[in-house]
Write a protein that holds these residues in place. Structure first.
Motif, PDB file in Angstrom:
ATOM      1  N   LEU A   1       1.477   3.338  -3.117  1.00 22.56           N
ATOM      2  CA  LEU A   1       0.382   3.923  -3.895  1.00 22.56           C
ATOM      3  C   LEU A   1       0.706   5.335  -4.390  1.00 22.56           C
ATOM      4  CD1 LEU A   1      -2.463   4.084  -4.999  1.00 22.56           C
ATOM      5  CD2 LEU A   1      -3.308   4.565  -2.712  1.00 22.56           C
ATOM      6  N   ILE A   2       1.097   6.196  -3.479  1.00 23.99           N
ATOM      7  CA  ILE A   2       1.345   7.580  -3.897  1.00 23.99           C
ATOM      8  C   ILE A   2       2.545   7.676  -4.845  1.00 23.99           C
ATOM      9  CG2 ILE A   2       1.917   9.905  -3.057  1.00 23.99           C
ATOM     10  CD1 ILE A   2       0.093   9.321  -0.656  1.00 23.99           C
ATOM     11  N   PRO A   3       3.669   6.998  -4.545  1.00 25.25           N
ATOM     12  CA  PRO A   3       4.768   7.034  -5.535  1.00 25.25           C
ATOM     13  C   PRO A   3       4.346   6.523  -6.915  1.00 25.25           C
ATOM     14  CG  PRO A   3       5.601   6.255  -3.440  1.00 25.25           C
ATOM     15  CD  PRO A   3       4.114   6.386  -3.276  1.00 25.25           C
TER      16      PRO A   3
ATOM     17  N   GLY B   1     -10.003   7.858  -3.620  1.00 26.90           N
ATOM     18  CA  GLY B   1     -10.060   8.553  -2.342  1.00 26.90           C
ATOM     19  C   GLY B   1      -8.733   9.205  -2.011  1.00 26.90           C
ATOM     20  N   VAL B   2      -7.666   8.460  -2.230  1.00 27.39           N
ATOM     21  CA  VAL B   2      -6.346   9.011  -1.941  1.00 27.39           C
ATOM     22  C   VAL B   2      -5.967  10.062  -2.988  1.00 27.39           C
ATOM     23  CG1 VAL B   2      -3.893   8.446  -1.797  1.00 27.39           C
ATOM     24  CG2 VAL B   2      -5.569   6.965  -0.711  1.00 27.39           C
TER      25      VAL B   2
ATOM     26  N   GLN C   1       2.367   9.177  -8.599  1.00 29.64           N
ATOM     27  CA  GLN C   1       3.276  10.253  -8.999  1.00 29.64           C
ATOM     28  C   GLN C   1       4.052   9.887 -10.257  1.00 29.64           C
ATOM     29  OE1 GLN C   1       5.388  10.717  -5.308  1.00 29.64           O
ATOM     30  NE2 GLN C   1       4.200  12.500  -4.702  1.00 29.64           N
TER      31      GLN C   1
ATOM     32  N   ARG D   1       0.819  -1.214   0.000  1.00 31.37           N
ATOM     33  CA  ARG D   1       0.000   0.000   0.000  1.00 31.37           C
ATOM     34  C   ARG D   1       0.857   1.271   0.000  1.00 31.37           C
ATOM     35  NH1 ARG D   1      -5.674   1.733   1.374  1.00 31.37           N
ATOM     36  NH2 ARG D   1      -5.373   3.957   1.218  1.00 31.37           N
ATOM     37  N   LYS D   2       2.000   1.234   0.686  1.00 30.31           N
ATOM     38  CA  LYS D   2       2.798   2.454   0.820  1.00 30.31           C
ATOM     39  C   LYS D   2       3.329   2.940  -0.535  1.00 30.31           C
ATOM     40  CE  LYS D   2       7.188   0.296   2.200  1.00 30.31           C
ATOM     41  NZ  LYS D   2       8.166   0.119   1.338  1.00 30.31           N
TER      42      LYS D   2
END
Lengths: 183, 641
Positions: A38-40, A73-74, A43, A35-36
């Motif tokens: 996801l943002i990378p 959502g994120v 991006q 999950r960690k």
């Protein structure tokens, strides 16, 4: 003639989209499935393609074994992510405190009026898009607008016209050159 | 015995690296040629430093002049960008401001070729000499006390040897020879308080983390600078990333962490690039990685790019966002020092806090205690912007009064306008009027005045700024950035914003001010994190100190400063307007300016968007454009038939 052009362009866009999906499905495997990441991952996608396509969001959700709505959502929580393709010249108008005090909103309005689109939209020819941002960190140069990668400081309404006119002249020149080539 | 052998090992390992760095620097500086230092941080680039650098390169090539161009970071003098420092043999290093490409060409031809330093364009020399006044004699330079930004704009951020040769990483070597408890003890007795805004004692935080159980601990360097008006974290990371990395390494040793994350905003691409490069270079020199300098410390630093959410400045929200969730704060306790990233003890420190560590370790806590005030030792960095002459980053000892910062150091308000207010601390801070100019700047006195240190954003406003509009602006920001977790913050800020918007449009009602006050109190009481707790501050302070302005908006439908556009109008004074002059016509973006029958100008009020361009365009000898509030005061002027 126009119809044929449109058909051709449509095919072209579809082709581009397929290529994008293929590329991302390869790139995504560089990341682990936690999950960690996801943002990378989001991006990375936006870094390559300037926006998050609905199909890409699905692909990312699938890869990380998350619900699609969870990914949205994120992604929608953060200011960085966009869900529509930006224009060729992406205009960011800074509305940080210093820019606000020095009339940043007037600059934003001028861009909106000249290009006939609102903040967050793209012109129909996909040449320009406008986005308001909180602060680009050049407060001493307020008001600031960032066009593409170029930061413009101490922007006045007349400078807005100059900037857009410059791009339009460039575009016409390009079209003329291409026309000459074809001719 | 064992301890002693390690002492010498670290020190000698460091000495060898420093010797090597000095040698490679000396190699670079061996040739006696003029050196041109160009500041290439984001603000410099925005003012055209890249074009200036190119102009130097081209002119040097064309004229066949030999010189070396060095790039450096930002020295914080944003008003002077692009900044160039030229060291010409035979002259002291000279500081030039606003170097346009044209000026660059001139400097090569006059200074480098003929030895004329162009006195009319220089700001001063950076070393003592008998020819040129020194910049250190100017208040903008002499009243600053640089600890965190000491080397910003002086070292080359892309060359670790430059930093090492000047004594960089010496503090790390010293720390590795010390006992871990002793380092925490030093930081505690130095009285360092977190520079992120709240001012929590750093030593206490480290002590808690050190004592926390669990083998794998993490350090997070918080560079998620979200305050729309502060940019010192970006500048430090762009101009001298190694000082931050050194601070992280010392912290890691003190609390026993093996991992660190630099959480930097993705909107700062240059800072991301500089930190990434700095980590690689530091690793190459052995300041990161396994068994650093032969000691027992292992440390890896990663970068996480923040995606732009103001609330992520809050520790727990920041951790959530690294974990791949929406950045929503959580209840504390447990505090991150006990249970943070991935449930492990985590120390989160601001960039400025971590950059303060190496100087403290190097010079000792007593030295640090002597700077600043009793309860807030050390220095504070402010980004002083807005209506001020010498805008930029200023590092001053705590306790300096606001008046000296704004008027002595930053040159005061330009254009002969009167000072009205200063907004300190961004969206969490408050607006202070002129009565507070003698307040000393430190954590506690700012809070008792109703503002707060926050991230150090400071916006100076002159008589043309409307306080209601400024409060509305900040509420718009916090409302937008509220994560939505707490009802009072989510809905309450929206209500505050609605009321403020109404007031600025001239639709204010009786009882609005009382409602603003009671809502603000409720939001403060009913919010979990710092964002909600401080969001009403701009409203409360402006209501307290500028209540008459709110009342003028509500009762007289008038904006005293003439900022609120619904309540103002522009017209052209026919007595002053020059016949046949067309200066304002061309600049009007909406073609609202027409010609009257005696060939003077008038403003069509239905078309005018009130941008104020005509005020700028009207030649000063006429100065015919008048701004009035309320708009009914503008006379009706007829068009020519």
């Amino acid at each position: 003639m126009l119809l044929i052009m449109n058909g051709f362009e449509k095919d072209n866009l579809l082709e581009q989209e397929e290529a994008m999906l293929k590329e991302i499905s390869e790139e995504i495997t560089r990341f682990g499935c936690e999950r960690k990441n996801l943002i990378p991952i989001l991006q990375m996608v936006q870094g390559r393609h300037a926006y998050l396509d609905a199909k890409v969001v699905e692909m990312v959700a699938d890869y990380l074994d998350l619900a699609v709505c969870e990914v949205y959502g994120v992604a929608t929580f953060y200011n960085q992510f966009r869900f529509h393709p930006p224009g060729k010249h992406h205009i960011k108008v800074c509305l940080g405190t210093a820019c606000h005090v020095r009339g940043g909103s007037i600059i934003l309005e001028n861009f909106e009026r000249k290009l006939e689109i609102k903040d967050g939209e793209t012109t129909p020819d996909r040449e320009f898009s406008i986005e308001r941002v909180a602060c680009v960190g050049c407060c001493a140069l307020a008001p600031v607008a960032v066009v593409g990668e170029d930061v413009h400081g101490k922007v006045a309404p007349s400078k807005v016209e100059g900037l857009i006119l410059g791009f339009q002249i460039e575009k016409e020149k390009r079209a003329r050159e291409e026309g000459q080539k074809d001719g | 015995m064992d301890e002693n052998s390690q002492v010498s090992r670290v020190a000698s390992a460091y000495a060898a690296i420093r010797e090597q760095a000095k040698k490679s620097r000396a190699e670079l500086l061996k040739e006696v040629v003029p050196r041109i230092h160009v500041g290439l941080a984001t603000c410099g680039i925005a003012s055209g430093a890249l074009e200036t650098k190119q102009a130097f390169e081209e002119t040097l090539f064309q004229r066949g002049v030999e010189a070396r161009i060095h790039t450096m970071g930002c020295i914080g003098h944003c008003y002077a960008e692009p900044v160039v420092i030229i060291s010409n043999p035979g002259f002291p290093p000279i500081f030039y401001q606003n170097v346009t490409p044209g000026k660059a060409k001139m400097l090569v031809r006059s200074f480098l070729e003929k030895g004329d330093p162009l006195f009319e364009h220089l700001l001063g020399a950076t070393e003592e000499n008998e020819m040129i006044p020194q910049v250190w004699d100017f208040p903008r330079f002499s009243q600053e006390k640089r600890i965190v930004m000491e080397k910003c704009g002086i070292v080359d951020p892309e060359n670790v040897d430059d930093y090492i040769a000047g004594g960089g990483y010496q503090a790390l070597a010293k720390a590795l020879d010390m006992d871990r408890d002793a380092i925490v003890e030093w930081i505690t007795s130095a009285g360092l308080r977190g520079r992120g805004g709240a001012g929590f004692p750093t030593g206490l935080k480290w002590d808690l983390a050190k004592k926390a159980s669990g083998s794998s601990k993490t350090i997070i360097c918080n560079a998620d600078e979200g305050d729309p008006g502060a940019y010192m974290d970006r500048t430090i990371l762009e101009s001298n990333p190694h000082q931050v990395i050194e601070g992280i390494a010392i912290c890691a040793y003190a609390v026993g962490a093996a991992e660190a994350i630099v959480y930097v905003r993705a909107e700062y691409p240059l800072a991301v690039k500089m930190v990434t490069e700095a980590i690689v270079q530091a690793k190459k020199r052995g300041f990161l990685g396994k068994e650093i300098l032969g000691s027992s410390l292992d440390l890896e630093i990663d970068i996480f790019q923040g995606s732009g959410a103001f609330v992520c400045g809050e520790e727990t929200a920041l951790i959530r966002s690294i974990e791949g969730h929406r950045g929503m704060p959580e209840h504390r306790p447990p505090f991150p020092v006990e249970k943070g990233l991935g449930g492990k003890p985590t120390v989160i420190n601001n960039v400025k806090t971590l950059a303060s560590i190496p100087p403290i370790v190097e010079h000792g806590p007593d030295w640090y205690r002597k700077i600043g005030t009793e309860k807030s030792p050390g220095t504070a960095i402010f980004s002083v912007v807005g209506d001020v002459l010498h805008a930029g980053l200023v590092e001053i000892p705590m306790g300096v009064p606001l008046r000296s910062l704004i008027f002595d150091i930053c040159g005061g308000v330009p254009n002969k306008k009167a000072f009205k207010a200063v907004q300190i601390g961004g969206p969490s801070g408050g607006c202070l009027p002129a009565d507070f100019l003698d307040t000393p700047i430190d954590f506690d006195s700012l809070i008792s005045a109703g503002a707060m240190m926050g991230s150090g954003g400071m916006v100076v406003m002159d008589e043309d700024a409307c306080m209601v509009d400024v409060a509305r602006y900040f509420l718009e920001f916090t409302q937008n950035e509220s994560c939505g977790k707490c009802t009072f913050c989510r809905i309450g800020t929206q209500h505050l914003l609605n009321i403020l918007e109404r007031i600025t449009k001239g639709e204010g009602r009786e009882g609005d001010l009382e409602q603003l006050e009671s809502l603000s109190r409720d939001i403060k009481a009913g919010s979990l994190c710092g964002l909600g707790k401080t969001a009403p501050n701009p409203v409360l302070t402006s209501l307290k100190y500028f209540r008459d302005e709110y009342e003028a908006h509500i009762h007289e439908k008038r904006c005293p400063a003439g900022m609120c556009r619904s309540l103002t109008a522009f017209y052209i004074d026919l007595e002053k307007c020059a016949r046949g002059c067309d200066a304002c016509v061309g600049c009007c973006p909406v073609e609202a300016i027409f010609t009257t029958k005696n060939r003077k100008k008038g403003v069509d009020q239905t078309l005018c968007v009130k941008c104020g361009e005509c005020v700028q365009a009207c030649p000063p000898e006429y100065n015919a454009v008048v701004r009035v509030s309320p708009p009914e005061l503008a006379p009706i002027i007829e068009r020519a038939e």
